[in-house]
Design a protein around this motif. Structure first.
Motif, PDB file in Angstrom:
ATOM      1  N   TRP A 218       0.742  -1.272  -0.085  1.00  0.00           N
ATOM      2  CA  TRP A 218      -0.091   0.013  -0.173  1.00  0.00           C
ATOM      3  C   TRP A 218       0.780   1.276   0.060  1.00  0.00           C
ATOM      4  N   LEU A 219       2.008   1.268   0.601  1.00  0.00           N
ATOM      5  CA  LEU A 219       2.844   2.375   0.654  1.00  0.00           C
ATOM      6  C   LEU A 219       3.494   2.778  -0.726  1.00  0.00           C
ATOM      7  N   THR A 220       3.987   1.815  -1.405  1.00  0.00           N
ATOM      8  CA  THR A 220       4.173   1.805  -2.638  1.00  0.00           C
ATOM      9  C   THR A 220       3.207   2.088  -3.750  1.00  0.00           C
ATOM     10  N   ARG A 221       1.997   1.450  -3.454  1.00  0.00           N
ATOM     11  CA  ARG A 221       0.866   2.017  -4.381  1.00  0.00           C
ATOM     12  C   ARG A 221       0.571   3.148  -4.209  1.00  0.00           C
ATOM     13  N   LEU A 222       0.386   3.765  -3.102  1.00  0.00           N
ATOM     14  CA  LEU A 222       0.012   5.176  -2.712  1.00  0.00           C
ATOM     15  C   LEU A 222       1.134   6.148  -3.362  1.00  0.00           C
ATOM     16  N   GLU A 223       2.468   6.080  -3.163  1.00  0.00           N
ATOM     17  CA  GLU A 223       3.527   6.596  -3.735  1.00  0.00           C
ATOM     18  C   GLU A 223       3.327   6.711  -5.226  1.00  0.00           C
ATOM     19  N   THR A 224       3.128   5.638  -5.783  1.00  0.00           N
ATOM     20  CA  THR A 224       3.210   5.528  -7.318  1.00  0.00           C
ATOM     21  C   THR A 224       1.931   6.292  -7.843  1.00  0.00           C
ATOM     22  N   ALA A 225       0.886   6.091  -7.189  1.00  0.00           N
ATOM     23  CA  ALA A 225      -0.284   6.795  -7.836  1.00  0.00           C
ATOM     24  C   ALA A 225      -0.119   8.303  -7.641  1.00  0.00           C
ATOM     25  N   LYS A 226       0.252   8.657  -6.550  1.00  0.00           N
ATOM     26  CA  LYS A 226       0.802  10.247  -6.489  1.00  0.00           C
ATOM     27  C   LYS A 226       1.706  10.618  -7.634  1.00  0.00           C
ATOM     28  N   MET A 227       2.552   9.930  -7.584  1.00  0.00           N
ATOM     29  CA  MET A 227       3.759  10.412  -8.475  1.00  0.00           C
ATOM     30  C   MET A 227       3.546  10.390  -9.947  1.00  0.00           C
ATOM     31  N   THR A 228       2.700   9.490 -10.264  1.00  0.00           N
ATOM     32  CA  THR A 228       2.250   9.355 -11.758  1.00  0.00           C
ATOM     33  C   THR A 228       1.404  10.181 -12.155  1.00  0.00           C
ATOM     34  N   GLY A 229       0.463  10.641 -10.967  1.00  0.00           N
ATOM     35  CA  GLY A 229      -0.634  11.642 -11.457  1.00  0.00           C
ATOM     36  C   GLY A 229      -0.158  13.189 -11.066  1.00  0.00           C
ATOM     37  N   GLY A 230       1.017  13.275 -10.626  1.00  0.00           N
ATOM     38  CA  GLY A 230       1.388  14.606 -10.240  1.00  0.00           C
ATOM     39  C   GLY A 230       1.267  14.832  -8.832  1.00  0.00           C
ATOM     40  N   VAL A 231       2.405  15.234  -8.118  1.00  0.00           N
ATOM     41  CA  VAL A 231       2.167  15.233  -6.420  1.00  0.00           C
ATOM     42  C   VAL A 231       1.258  16.618  -6.280  1.00  0.00           C
ATOM     43  N   GLN A 232       1.456  17.586  -7.125  1.00  0.00           N
ATOM     44  CA  GLN A 232       0.688  18.907  -7.090  1.00  0.00           C
ATOM     45  C   GLN A 232      -0.858  18.774  -7.415  1.00  0.00           C
ATOM     46  N   HIS A 233      -1.353  17.455  -7.550  1.00  0.00           N
ATOM     47  CA  HIS A 233      -2.626  17.352  -8.076  1.00  0.00           C
ATOM     48  C   HIS A 233      -3.310  16.308  -6.932  1.00  0.00           C
ATOM     49  N   ARG A 234      -4.497  16.397  -6.547  1.00  0.00           N
ATOM     50  CA  ARG A 234      -5.204  15.600  -5.581  1.00  0.00           C
ATOM     51  C   ARG A 234      -5.436  14.190  -6.746  1.00  0.00           C
ATOM     52  N   LEU A 235      -5.406  13.156  -6.002  1.00  0.00           N
ATOM     53  CA  LEU A 235      -6.059  12.038  -6.712  1.00  0.00           C
ATOM     54  C   LEU A 235      -7.290  11.886  -7.244  1.00  0.00           C
ATOM     55  N   PRO A 236      -7.630  11.570  -8.404  1.00  0.00           N
ATOM     56  CA  PRO A 236      -8.840  11.750  -9.145  1.00  0.00           C
ATOM     57  C   PRO A 236      -9.752  10.926  -8.417  1.00  0.00           C
ATOM     58  N   GLN A 237     -10.859  11.492  -8.168  1.00  0.00           N
ATOM     59  CA  GLN A 237     -12.059  10.926  -7.374  1.00  0.00           C
ATOM     60  C   GLN A 237     -12.289   9.436  -7.508  1.00  0.00           C
TER      61      GLN A 237
END
Length: 398
Positions: free
Chosen positions: A148-167
């Motif tokens: 989960w740690l790597t999944r969340l990190e990857t989700a944030k970095m691929t989507g852009g740390v400056q953006h919220r996760l898509p709903q």
């Protein structure tokens, strides 16, 4: 050869069993650690067919000379995932480098390359290792937390740390991670200084909105309230937003930090700024003008104290340019003060020094993250590129 590694790895993700088996077979010609570790999952996973397991095993044997046992594979995947997560395995020369990564396009049924920041590719590999690890042993809580740690990190970095996760992504994560695991992952992310994962965990916890997230544990404040003062503006905002969504009915341990965070963020103008420190105001203004051309509202500071006070009181500051001309304190003491202050510890610093101070400045860069050292006599083009490199790296890290 190894130049075919990217397309072969992408073929492993295809929806064609025949293509996946062919990829497993071709991997025996690759002499890379990535190939070895990518073969472990298909070899041992219960989701693999007998043919996939056999071909993967033979390819592993061809590369390494032997077929590792299950325990050895788990240890290797666990170690590798953490190393990719902590940048202990480098996929390129520097974190800001752009690298080619191949993926499988399910709609077009083709393999295609995209360009990624090197740190993002490292996090993708960390997640892939953790995913395969959990598939081998889903009962191990430490493995699940790493997943989960790597999944969340990857989700944030691929989507852009400056953006919220898509709903839709946020709702999927919130419904599958579990209340306790989300908090556990945030706690681990704070300990490991994985800011993107921590920000994503706060967003997920806000979607779950469980009031237990504000309860003190063993005499210490909860991970969510600790995130308020972890030294990253993005993380502070994400933690405050999660607490707002939880809507606490009464005071909680760390509530004063929550109020302070709200007041601090309320002073934000919403535009990123930079502070340039040099004892000569004319030179400081010249450097500030150069920095402004990189997209910042830059302003000069002619003393170390002035730079430090502005940095800790302005929520919009995203870059510091520190020269060795500042005094009382000198640049070494100033950098240490910046790195120990909760509000400034993650700010990227371009450290511009004379040749005599290069080695001392480099020791600071080796000790603290997000510092780029530049000779004071560098050209405007070199300075501009160093700012870009520093910001590109920090955009993925914070």
């Amino acid at each position: 050869g190894n130049s075919a590694e990217g397309p072969i790895m992408a073929a492993l993700q295809s929806n064609s069993l025949k293509l996946r088996v062919e990829a497993l077979y071709l991997m025996r010609n690759l002499k890379t650690t990535n190939a070895v570790e990518s073969l472990v999952g298909p070899m041992l996973s219960e989701a693999s067919t007998e043919l996939q397991q056999e071909v993967a095993a033979r390819s592993l044997e061809k590369i390494t000379g032997r077929v590792p046992d299950r325990r050895e594979c788990q240890d290797r995947l666990y170690r590798s995932s953490r190393q990719y997560l902590m940048d202990q395995i480098v996929v390129s020369g520097s974190p800001g480098d752009m690298v080619k990564w191949w993926l499988w396009d399910a709609e077009q049924r083709i393999m295609k390359p995209i360009w990624l920041n090197a740190q993002t590719l490292a996090r993708i590999r960390a997640f892939q290792r953790a995913r395969d690890l959990v598939a081998l042993n889903s009962d191990n809580r430490e493995y699940r937390r790493l997943y989960w740690l790597t999944r969340l990190e990857t989700a944030k970095m691929t989507g852009g740390v400056q953006h919220r996760l898509p709903q839709p992504v946020l709702q999927t994560l919130a419904s599958s991670i579990g209340t306790e695991m989300a908090e556990d992952v945030l706690d681990q992310a704070l300990q490991m200084n994985r800011i993107p994962a921590a920000v994503a965990a706060c967003e997920v916890m806000g979607a779950i909105a469980d009031k237990s997230y504000l309860v003190s544990q063993h005499g210490t404040t909860s991970p969510l309230t600790r995130a308020l003062t972890a030294g990253s503006m993005r993380l502070t905002a994400a933690a405050a937003d999660a607490i707002y969504k939880i809507d606490p009915a009464r005071s909680f341990s760390g509530s004063s930090d929550y109020v302070s965070a709200l007041v601090y963020m309320a002073s934000s103008s919403g535009s990123k700024s930079a502070i340039v420190g040099h004892v000569d105001r004319e030179i400081a203004q010249s450097l500030a003008a150069l920095t402004s051309r990189r997209g910042y509202a830059a302003r000069p500071a002619t003393s170390a104290r002035e730079l430090f006070e502005q940095a800790q009181n302005d929520p919009d500051v995203e870059l510091l340019v520190v020269t060795d001309k500042l005094a009382r304190p000198g640049f070494s003491e100033l950098v240490q003060a910046i790195r120990t202050n909760p509000r400034t510890r993650h700010l990227p610093i371009l450290l511009m020094v004379d040749p005599d101070n290069i080695s001392r400045a480099q020791r600071l860069a080796d000790r603290y993250a997000n510092i780029q050292v530049s000779p004071a006599v560098a050209s405007e083009l070199v300075i501009a590129r160093q700012i870009d490199n520093l910001v590109e790296a920090i955009d993925y890290e914070d």
